[in-house]
Design an enzyme around this catalytic site. Structure first.
Site, mmCIF file in Angstrom:
data_model
loop_
_atom_site.group_PDB
_atom_site.id
_atom_site.type_symbol
_atom_site.label_atom_id
_atom_site.label_comp_id
_atom_site.label_asym_id
_atom_site.label_seq_id
_atom_site.Cartn_x
_atom_site.Cartn_y
_atom_site.Cartn_z
ATOM 1 N N THR A 1 87.606 44.811 64.061
ATOM 2 C CA THR A 1 86.998 44.487 62.760
ATOM 3 C C THR A 1 87.114 43.004 62.436
ATOM 4 O OG1 THR A 1 87.560 46.704 61.973
ATOM 5 C CG2 THR A 1 87.046 45.057 60.303
ATOM 6 N N ASN B 1 81.438 39.793 59.562
ATOM 7 C CA ASN B 1 81.801 40.175 60.932
ATOM 8 C C ASN B 1 80.636 40.763 61.741
ATOM 9 O OD1 ASN B 1 81.747 42.629 59.701
ATOM 10 N ND2 ASN B 1 83.780 43.290 60.346
ATOM 11 N N GLU C 1 75.807 58.409 57.818
ATOM 12 C CA GLU C 1 75.191 57.092 57.666
ATOM 13 C C GLU C 1 73.700 57.120 58.042
ATOM 14 O OE1 GLU C 1 77.859 54.528 59.887
ATOM 15 O OE2 GLU C 1 79.509 54.965 58.503
ATOM 16 N N HIS D 1 77.901 46.367 61.890
ATOM 17 C CA HIS D 1 78.538 47.620 61.467
ATOM 18 C C HIS D 1 78.218 48.698 62.490
ATOM 19 C CE1 HIS D 1 79.589 51.161 59.043
ATOM 20 N NE2 HIS D 1 78.463 51.680 59.509
ATOM 21 N N ARG E 1 81.594 40.935 68.005
ATOM 22 C CA ARG E 1 82.324 40.218 66.951
ATOM 23 C C ARG E 1 83.143 39.063 67.534
ATOM 24 N NH1 ARG E 1 84.180 45.782 63.907
ATOM 25 N NH2 ARG E 1 82.597 45.839 62.273
ATOM 26 N N ARG F 1 81.353 51.045 69.392
ATOM 27 C CA ARG F 1 82.560 50.470 68.774
ATOM 28 C C ARG F 1 83.260 49.536 69.767
ATOM 29 N NH1 ARG F 1 83.611 50.990 63.177
ATOM 30 N NH2 ARG F 1 85.809 50.783 63.671
ATOM 31 N N LYS G 1 74.445 42.781 60.303
ATOM 32 C CA LYS G 1 74.724 42.388 58.914
ATOM 33 C C LYS G 1 73.978 41.103 58.528
ATOM 34 C CE LYS G 1 79.189 44.779 58.660
ATOM 35 N NZ LYS G 1 80.647 44.638 58.335
ATOM 36 N N TYR H 1 80.096 52.642 52.201
ATOM 37 C CA TYR H 1 81.469 52.135 52.154
ATOM 38 C C TYR H 1 82.342 52.870 51.133
ATOM 39 C CZ TYR H 1 80.079 48.241 55.198
ATOM 40 O OH TYR H 1 79.655 47.481 56.267
HETATM 41 P P1 IDP Z 1 84.853 48.490 60.609
HETATM 42 O O1 IDP Z 1 83.602 47.769 60.133
HETATM 43 O O2 IDP Z 1 85.378 47.900 61.892
HETATM 44 O O3 IDP Z 1 84.706 49.999 60.667
HETATM 45 P P2 IDP Z 1 86.406 48.887 58.181
HETATM 46 O O4 IDP Z 1 87.895 48.838 58.087
HETATM 47 O O5 IDP Z 1 85.736 50.215 58.031
HETATM 48 O O6 IDP Z 1 85.985 48.170 59.536
HETATM 49 O O7 IDP Z 1 85.837 47.899 57.051
HETATM 50 C C1 IDP Z 1 84.477 47.885 56.723
HETATM 51 C C2 IDP Z 1 84.036 46.460 56.518
HETATM 52 O O8 IDP Z 1 84.696 45.924 55.371
HETATM 53 C C3 IDP Z 1 84.411 45.502 57.656
HETATM 54 O O9 IDP Z 1 83.461 45.539 58.709
HETATM 55 C C4 IDP Z 1 84.445 44.164 56.946
HETATM 56 O O10 IDP Z 1 83.119 43.658 56.757
HETATM 57 C C5 IDP Z 1 85.001 44.548 55.584
HETATM 58 N N1 IDP Z 1 86.461 44.400 55.506
HETATM 59 C C6 IDP Z 1 87.391 45.257 55.973
HETATM 60 N N2 IDP Z 1 88.626 44.833 55.705
HETATM 61 C C7 IDP Z 1 88.485 43.667 55.019
HETATM 62 C C8 IDP Z 1 89.416 42.722 54.455
HETATM 63 O O11 IDP Z 1 90.644 42.881 54.522
HETATM 64 N N3 IDP Z 1 88.859 41.630 53.847
HETATM 65 C C9 IDP Z 1 87.519 41.432 53.744
HETATM 66 N N4 IDP Z 1 86.613 42.289 54.256
HETATM 67 C C10 IDP Z 1 87.079 43.392 54.886
HETATM 68 MG MG MG Z 2 84.578 51.405 59.221
#
Ligand code: IDP
Ligand code: MG
Length: 134
Positions: free
Chosen positions: A92, A113, A127, A116, A103, A86, A10, A50
């Site tokens: 996350t 974070n 994707e 992805h 992370r 993963r 990212k 997303y």
């Molecule tokens: P992942 O990246 O571990 O699959 P997801 O729940 O799919 O996690 O969320 C996608 C991305 O959205 C996360 O990597 C993070 O950058 C962002 N994100 C997810 N939840 C939140 C939140 O509660 N606040 C701010 N950003 C979030």
């Molecule tokens: Mg995700």
């Protein structure tokens, strides 16, 4: 099972000069790097990637963040590539991600974070199509 997965370093991690150490973590598993590209994410690609989060409170800032600067786009393949990546990435929220994960070691906040990774073989296929056209 032999799989492909989509991984993206990212914008915050690219800006902080962390491309090499992050790629090293993935390479060290033995997974194969099939595709590797530095570039911007378009708004259309961000929205497609997303789509599941549309309408959530963080959605707009997530789209703004992922389109804010260059990212590294990768396709990695090998046995259980989705799960292996993963696990390597960690939870996350970097605060919940174990030390030793990408992370956990490089991140501090949910908003930035670091990395992805596709969450299933079906997501990976979708994707890879979004970012590399198949
Ligand atoms: P992942 O990246 O571990 O699959 P997801 O729940 O799919 O996690 O969320 C996608 C991305 O959205 C996360 O990597 C993070 O950058 C962002 N994100 C997810 N939840 C939140 C939140 O509660 N606040 C701010 N950003 C979030
Ligand atoms: Mg995700």
């Amino acid at each position: 099972m032999e799989q492909s997965t989509y991984i993206m370093i990212k914008p915050d991690a690219v800006a902080r000069g962390l491309i090499a150490p992050i790629i090293s973590r993935f390479e060290a598993t033995g997974l194969c790097i099939d595709r590797l590209e530095l570039g911007m994410v378009t708004r259309e690609q961000a929205e497609a990637n997303y789509a599941e989060h549309e309408g959530k409170p963080f959605y707009e800032s997530l789209i703004a963040y992922i389109t804010s600067g260059p990212v590294v786009k990768m396709v990695l393949s090998g046995p259980e590539a989705v799960l292996v990546c993963r696990k390597l990435m960690g939870a996350t929220n970097p605060l919940d991600a174990a030390p030793g994960t990408i992370r956990g070691d490089f991140g501090l906040t949910m908003e930035a974070n670091i990395v992805h990774g596709s969450d299933s073989p079906e997501s990976a296929k979708r994707e890879i199509e979004i970012f590399f056209g198949g």
